[in-house]
Design a protein around this motif. Sequence first.
Motif, PDB file in Angstrom:
ATOM      1  N   ILE A  48       0.837  -1.209   0.000  1.00 47.84           N
ATOM      2  CA  ILE A  48       0.000   0.000   0.000  1.00 47.84           C
ATOM      3  C   ILE A  48       0.867   1.253   0.000  1.00 47.84           C
ATOM      4  CG2 ILE A  48      -1.628   1.368   1.374  1.00 47.84           C
ATOM      5  CD1 ILE A  48      -2.918  -1.283   2.246  1.00 47.84           C
ATOM      6  N   GLU A  49       1.908   1.255   0.814  1.00 47.36           N
ATOM      7  CA  GLU A  49       2.738   2.456   0.940  1.00 47.36           C
ATOM      8  C   GLU A  49       3.706   2.625  -0.227  1.00 47.36           C
ATOM      9  OE1 GLU A  49       2.886   2.856   5.816  1.00 47.36           O
ATOM     10  OE2 GLU A  49       4.546   1.884   4.771  1.00 47.36           O
ATOM     11  N   ASP A  50       4.404   1.548  -0.609  1.00 45.73           N
ATOM     12  CA  ASP A  50       5.476   1.675  -1.596  1.00 45.73           C
ATOM     13  C   ASP A  50       5.005   1.536  -3.045  1.00 45.73           C
ATOM     14  OD1 ASP A  50       6.909   1.745   0.727  1.00 45.73           O
ATOM     15  OD2 ASP A  50       8.245   0.074   0.240  1.00 45.73           O
ATOM     16  N   LYS A  51       3.988   0.719  -3.282  1.00 45.78           N
ATOM     17  CA  LYS A  51       3.534   0.474  -4.651  1.00 45.78           C
ATOM     18  C   LYS A  51       2.301   1.300  -5.025  1.00 45.78           C
ATOM     19  CE  LYS A  51       5.048  -2.570  -6.931  1.00 45.78           C
ATOM     20  NZ  LYS A  51       6.130  -2.618  -7.954  1.00 45.78           N
ATOM     21  N   ILE A  52       1.410   1.494  -4.059  1.00 45.07           N
ATOM     22  CA  ILE A  52       0.180   2.241  -4.344  1.00 45.07           C
ATOM     23  C   ILE A  52       0.336   3.715  -3.969  1.00 45.07           C
ATOM     24  CG2 ILE A  52      -2.287   2.426  -3.743  1.00 45.07           C
ATOM     25  CD1 ILE A  52      -2.386  -0.574  -3.438  1.00 45.07           C
ATOM     26  N   GLY A  53       1.255   3.983  -3.044  1.00 39.20           N
ATOM     27  CA  GLY A  53       1.450   5.368  -2.622  1.00 39.20           C
ATOM     28  C   GLY A  53       0.456   5.826  -1.591  1.00 39.20           C
ATOM     29  N   GLY A  54      -0.152   4.878  -0.878  1.00 35.31           N
ATOM     30  CA  GLY A  54      -1.129   5.203   0.146  1.00 35.31           C
ATOM     31  C   GLY A  54      -0.523   5.259   1.532  1.00 35.31           C
ATOM     32  N   ILE A 308       9.451  -8.239  -2.187  1.00 32.61           N
ATOM     33  CA  ILE A 308       8.824  -7.500  -3.284  1.00 32.61           C
ATOM     34  C   ILE A 308       9.861  -7.128  -4.341  1.00 32.61           C
ATOM     35  CG2 ILE A 308       7.721  -5.295  -3.894  1.00 32.61           C
ATOM     36  CD1 ILE A 308       6.240  -5.502  -1.170  1.00 32.61           C
ATOM     37  N   ALA A 309      11.066  -6.757  -3.903  1.00 28.63           N
ATOM     38  CA  ALA A 309      12.126  -6.386  -4.844  1.00 28.63           C
ATOM     39  C   ALA A 309      12.480  -7.546  -5.762  1.00 28.63           C
ATOM     40  CB  ALA A 309      13.360  -5.930  -4.078  1.00 28.63           C
ATOM     41  N   GLU A 310      12.344  -8.776  -5.268  1.00 31.03           N
ATOM     42  CA  GLU A 310      12.679  -9.959  -6.057  1.00 31.03           C
ATOM     43  C   GLU A 310      11.467 -10.534  -6.795  1.00 31.03           C
ATOM     44  OE1 GLU A 310      14.469 -12.724  -3.397  1.00 31.03           O
ATOM     45  OE2 GLU A 310      16.288 -11.524  -3.104  1.00 31.03           O
ATOM     46  N   ASN A 311      10.280 -10.021  -6.493  1.00 26.68           N
ATOM     47  CA  ASN A 311       9.043 -10.572  -7.080  1.00 26.68           C
ATOM     48  C   ASN A 311       8.126  -9.455  -7.564  1.00 26.68           C
ATOM     49  OD1 ASN A 311       9.023 -13.699  -6.241  1.00 26.68           O
ATOM     50  ND2 ASN A 311       9.883 -12.505  -4.563  1.00 26.68           N
ATOM     51  N   SER A 312       8.725  -8.443  -8.191  1.00 25.69           N
ATOM     52  CA  SER A 312       7.950  -7.259  -8.590  1.00 25.69           C
ATOM     53  C   SER A 312       6.865  -7.593  -9.605  1.00 25.69           C
ATOM     54  CB  SER A 312       8.889  -6.179  -9.137  1.00 25.69           C
ATOM     55  OG  SER A 312       9.617  -6.671 -10.241  1.00 25.69           O
ATOM     56  N   ASP A 313       7.138  -8.521 -10.523  1.00 20.62           N
ATOM     57  CA  ASP A 313       6.125  -8.865 -11.522  1.00 20.62           C
ATOM     58  C   ASP A 313       4.907  -9.488 -10.863  1.00 20.62           C
ATOM     59  OD1 ASP A 313       7.768  -7.950 -13.499  1.00 20.62           O
ATOM     60  OD2 ASP A 313       8.427  -9.925 -14.187  1.00 20.62           O
ATOM     61  N   ARG A 314       5.143 -10.333  -9.876  1.00 20.47           N
ATOM     62  CA  ARG A 314       4.031 -10.968  -9.170  1.00 20.47           C
ATOM     63  C   ARG A 314       3.179  -9.926  -8.441  1.00 20.47           C
ATOM     64  NH1 ARG A 314       4.757 -16.001  -4.872  1.00 20.47           N
ATOM     65  NH2 ARG A 314       2.560 -16.232  -4.299  1.00 20.47           N
ATOM     66  N   VAL A 315       3.841  -8.996  -7.770  1.00 21.78           N
ATOM     67  CA  VAL A 315       3.105  -7.948  -7.056  1.00 21.78           C
ATOM     68  C   VAL A 315       2.373  -7.049  -8.036  1.00 21.78           C
ATOM     69  CG1 VAL A 315       3.329  -5.992  -5.471  1.00 21.78           C
ATOM     70  CG2 VAL A 315       4.734  -8.030  -5.123  1.00 21.78           C
ATOM     71  N   ASP A 316       3.026  -6.704  -9.151  1.00 17.77           N
ATOM     72  CA  ASP A 316       2.360  -5.872 -10.159  1.00 17.77           C
ATOM     73  C   ASP A 316       1.100  -6.529 -10.679  1.00 17.77           C
ATOM     74  OD1 ASP A 316       4.299  -3.929  -9.916  1.00 17.77           O
ATOM     75  OD2 ASP A 316       5.372  -4.471 -11.763  1.00 17.77           O
ATOM     76  N   SER A 317       1.097  -7.850 -10.784  1.00 16.85           N
ATOM     77  CA  SER A 317      -0.100  -8.546 -11.272  1.00 16.85           C
ATOM     78  C   SER A 317      -1.269  -8.379 -10.310  1.00 16.85           C
ATOM     79  CB  SER A 317       0.204 -10.036 -11.499  1.00 16.85           C
ATOM     80  OG  SER A 317       0.342 -10.731 -10.262  1.00 16.85           O
ATOM     81  N   TRP A 318      -0.972  -8.261  -9.018  1.00 17.96           N
ATOM     82  CA  TRP A 318      -2.042  -8.021  -8.029  1.00 17.96           C
ATOM     83  C   TRP A 318      -2.648  -6.636  -8.222  1.00 17.96           C
ATOM     84  CZ3 TRP A 318       1.441  -9.462  -3.237  1.00 17.96           C
ATOM     85  CH2 TRP A 318       1.784 -10.816  -3.315  1.00 17.96           C
ATOM     86  N   LEU A 319      -1.830  -5.737  -8.760  1.00 18.84           N
ATOM     87  CA  LEU A 319      -2.263  -4.344  -8.931  1.00 18.84           C
ATOM     88  C   LEU A 319      -2.816  -4.080 -10.324  1.00 18.84           C
ATOM     89  CD1 LEU A 319       0.799  -2.655  -7.189  1.00 18.84           C
ATOM     90  CD2 LEU A 319      -1.451  -3.076  -6.199  1.00 18.84           C
ATOM     91  N   GLY A 320      -2.859  -5.116 -11.150  1.00 18.56           N
ATOM     92  CA  GLY A 320      -3.397  -4.965 -12.501  1.00 18.56           C
ATOM     93  C   GLY A 320      -2.446  -4.279 -13.454  1.00 18.56           C
ATOM     94  N   LEU A 321      -1.150  -4.342 -13.161  1.00 18.07           N
ATOM     95  CA  LEU A 321      -0.165  -3.675 -14.033  1.00 18.07           C
ATOM     96  C   LEU A 321       0.388  -4.654 -15.071  1.00 18.07           C
ATOM     97  CD1 LEU A 321       1.789  -1.646 -11.330  1.00 18.07           C
ATOM     98  CD2 LEU A 321      -0.036  -0.858 -12.845  1.00 18.07           C
TER      99      LEU A 321
END
Length: 321
Positions: A48-54, A308-321
């Motif tokens: 929420i804080e680092d990827k979404i900016g919330g 997250i630094a090692e699995n950015s693609d996986r996290v991005d998929s959760w965010l619809g990127l």
Amino acid sequence: MRKSIISIIFSVLTLAIISNAGAQSLVRIAEPNWASGRAIAGLIKVVIEDKIGGSAELVPGTNAVIFKAMDRGKGEIDVHPDVWLPNQSNFTNEYVDQNNTVALSKNNYDGIAGFCVSRVFSEKHGVKSVFDLATPEVAALTDRDGDGMGEIWVGAQGWASTKANSVKVRDYGITNFFEPIIAEEEVASASIKDSINKDEGYVFYCYAPHFNWFIFDMVMLEEPEFDDSKYKMVQPAEDPDWFEKSKITTGDKPKTIHVGYSKSLEQRVPTVANFLSNIALDTETVNGWTHEIVVLKRDSEEVARAWIAENSDRVDSWLGL
């Protein structure tokens, strides 16, 4: 080349939109008193804080408190990071199915639960099944305080599983010889370590994902295969005589574990709600986090950022990127 540039621009714009939308409201994430819950809570906060900016914060809470706060939808607690089903089905029945105020992530991961002893104790004394515990001889081997009763840790205060385990050990006949212990998980882990070091017996509730599998050589005791007709669990909220009216003579149903969140987030911070709906974890990953946090003494947010630094693609998929 042109498509690549357009794709990059689209991703940047999407991230900007997510960041602006995510900053609209503070999201409060429950931090339960068990390791996997703490680990996932830290991950959600960092995303929420680092990827979404919330903006997000962790708050302690028991299951009953967490679900009631999510039901109210006023931002007191917005997220339950580790909803175990069917353990917490009394809460999901009320708040997800009936009130429609709480939602569960679309994806889930698997969990297991039962009772364990050290492998050395199991092999030395032939304790393979929960029914092997119900003898005065085995009870004597696990009587660590000298009161004439063996000791079996059934869980921590506030856990749904603790109540079910208390019923189980009664109906398996174990409490004829054992005293059920309700204590925080850190106390139980210290007792496991001490009993192994002293070559003494100790019986304890165990589940996965959990850090204990990394540090102790332990085995799960056999139980009868799950049979719905032999698993009747009445919750305290349903009846003050819940213990007397419950009856469990079978092993647990296989667990599915979700993230729960207040549906008020769909209006307050829709990007966060969308992320929580799409988050997809697995047992092995969460197991590793619990080891990092509890055994290696790393902060849950530090562990989350490294992962997250090692699995950015996986996290991005959760965010619809």
